[in-house]
Scaffold this motif. Structure first.
Motif, PDB file in Angstrom:
ATOM      1  N   GLY A   1       2.960  21.329 -16.035  1.00 12.00           N
ATOM      2  CA  GLY A   1       4.153  22.118 -16.298  1.00 12.00           C
ATOM      3  C   GLY A   1       5.399  21.680 -15.555  1.00 12.00           C
ATOM      4  O   GLY A   1       6.345  22.456 -15.428  1.00 12.00           O
ATOM      5  N   THR A   2       5.436  20.445 -15.065  1.00  9.95           N
ATOM      6  CA  THR A   2       6.633  19.952 -14.374  1.00  9.95           C
ATOM      7  C   THR A   2       7.546  19.258 -15.382  1.00  9.95           C
ATOM      8  O   THR A   2       7.201  19.105 -16.553  1.00  9.95           O
ATOM      9  CB  THR A   2       6.251  18.956 -13.262  1.00  9.95           C
ATOM     10  N   ALA A   3       8.695  18.771 -14.926  1.00 12.80           N
ATOM     11  CA  ALA A   3       9.632  18.041 -15.795  1.00 12.80           C
ATOM     12  C   ALA A   3       9.300  16.554 -15.861  1.00 12.80           C
ATOM     13  O   ALA A   3       9.929  15.806 -16.609  1.00 12.80           O
ATOM     14  CB  ALA A   3      11.047  18.232 -15.291  1.00 12.80           C
ATOM     15  N   ASP A   4       8.296  16.100 -15.136  1.00 12.02           N
ATOM     16  CA  ASP A   4       7.943  14.675 -15.043  1.00 12.02           C
ATOM     17  C   ASP A   4       7.231  14.228 -16.326  1.00 12.02           C
ATOM     18  O   ASP A   4       6.147  14.704 -16.634  1.00 12.02           O
ATOM     19  CB  ASP A   4       7.038  14.477 -13.832  1.00 12.02           C
ATOM     20  N   THR A   5       7.841  13.285 -17.052  1.00  9.41           N
ATOM     21  CA  THR A   5       7.279  12.826 -18.325  1.00  9.41           C
ATOM     22  C   THR A   5       6.585  11.469 -18.218  1.00  9.41           C
ATOM     23  O   THR A   5       6.196  10.893 -19.242  1.00  9.41           O
ATOM     24  CB  THR A   5       8.381  12.739 -19.403  1.00  9.41           C
ATOM     25  N   ARG A   6       6.414  10.956 -17.007  1.00  8.83           N
ATOM     26  CA  ARG A   6       5.745   9.659 -16.852  1.00  8.83           C
ATOM     27  C   ARG A   6       4.290   9.747 -17.325  1.00  8.83           C
ATOM     28  O   ARG A   6       3.609  10.738 -17.075  1.00  8.83           O
ATOM     29  CB  ARG A   6       5.753   9.190 -15.396  1.00  8.83           C
ATOM     30  N   GLN A   7       3.811   8.673 -17.972  1.00  6.82           N
ATOM     31  CA  GLN A   7       2.402   8.551 -18.341  1.00  6.82           C
ATOM     32  C   GLN A   7       1.661   7.986 -17.137  1.00  6.82           C
ATOM     33  O   GLN A   7       1.917   6.844 -16.732  1.00  6.82           O
ATOM     34  CB  GLN A   7       2.237   7.609 -19.546  1.00  6.82           C
ATOM     35  N   LEU A   8       0.757   8.763 -16.556  1.00  7.57           N
ATOM     36  CA  LEU A   8       0.063   8.370 -15.325  1.00  7.57           C
ATOM     37  C   LEU A   8      -1.442   8.321 -15.549  1.00  7.57           C
ATOM     38  O   LEU A   8      -1.988   9.041 -16.370  1.00  7.57           O
ATOM     39  CB  LEU A   8       0.382   9.359 -14.204  1.00  7.57           C
ATOM     40  N   ALA A   9      -2.100   7.456 -14.756  1.00  4.48           N
ATOM     41  CA  ALA A   9      -3.560   7.392 -14.765  1.00  4.48           C
ATOM     42  C   ALA A   9      -4.105   7.187 -13.352  1.00  4.48           C
ATOM     43  O   ALA A   9      -5.076   7.807 -12.968  1.00  4.48           O
ATOM     44  CB  ALA A   9      -4.050   6.268 -15.676  1.00  4.48           C
ATOM     45  N   MET A  10      -3.450   6.296 -12.592  1.00  2.00           N
ATOM     46  CA  MET A  10      -3.963   5.963 -11.266  1.00  2.00           C
ATOM     47  C   MET A  10      -2.844   5.314 -10.471  1.00  2.00           C
ATOM     48  O   MET A  10      -2.045   4.557 -11.014  1.00  2.00           O
ATOM     49  CB  MET A  10      -5.132   4.976 -11.436  1.00  2.00           C
ATOM     50  N   GLY A  11      -2.784   5.640  -9.205  1.00  2.00           N
ATOM     51  CA  GLY A  11      -1.785   5.018  -8.327  1.00  2.00           C
ATOM     52  C   GLY A  11      -2.450   4.384  -7.150  1.00  2.00           C
ATOM     53  O   GLY A  11      -3.630   4.426  -6.969  1.00  2.00           O
TER      54      GLY A  11
END
Length: 87
Positions: free
Chosen positions: A77-87
């Motif tokens: 539910g944040t404004a962050d639209t990055r596609q993430l999987a692992m950092g």
């Protein structure tokens, strides 16, 4: 013998099915890592052991193929639209 040690932080928020990551070393599949949805924000350490030396020319190519990616916007539910999987 050679060893590569990686510390990774999976992004698999609750409510997702988790993720599967296929790891390639110098274009050869080396391993498959499974992450559960409860692991968001935690570090995992992986050791990759090789019988023969790797990176004889001073470099090793690592490639990660992700079964899924998630956005914080969709899952938390944040404004962050990055596609993430692992950092």
């Amino acid at each position: 013998m050679s060893k590569i040690v990686l510390t990774v932080k999976p992004f698999t928020p609750p409510g997702t099915p988790g993720n599967t990551v296929t790891v390639f070393v110098d274009n050869t599949q080396h391993s498959i890592w499974e992450f559960s949805p409860t692991e968001v924000g935690t570090n995992r350490v992986f050791e990759m052991i090789f019988a023969e030396p790797v990176g004889l020319d001073g470099s090793v190519e690592l490639r990660f193929e992700f079964e899924s990616t998630y956005t914080p916007q969709e899952t938390m539910g944040t404004a962050d639209t990055r596609q993430l999987a692992m950092g």
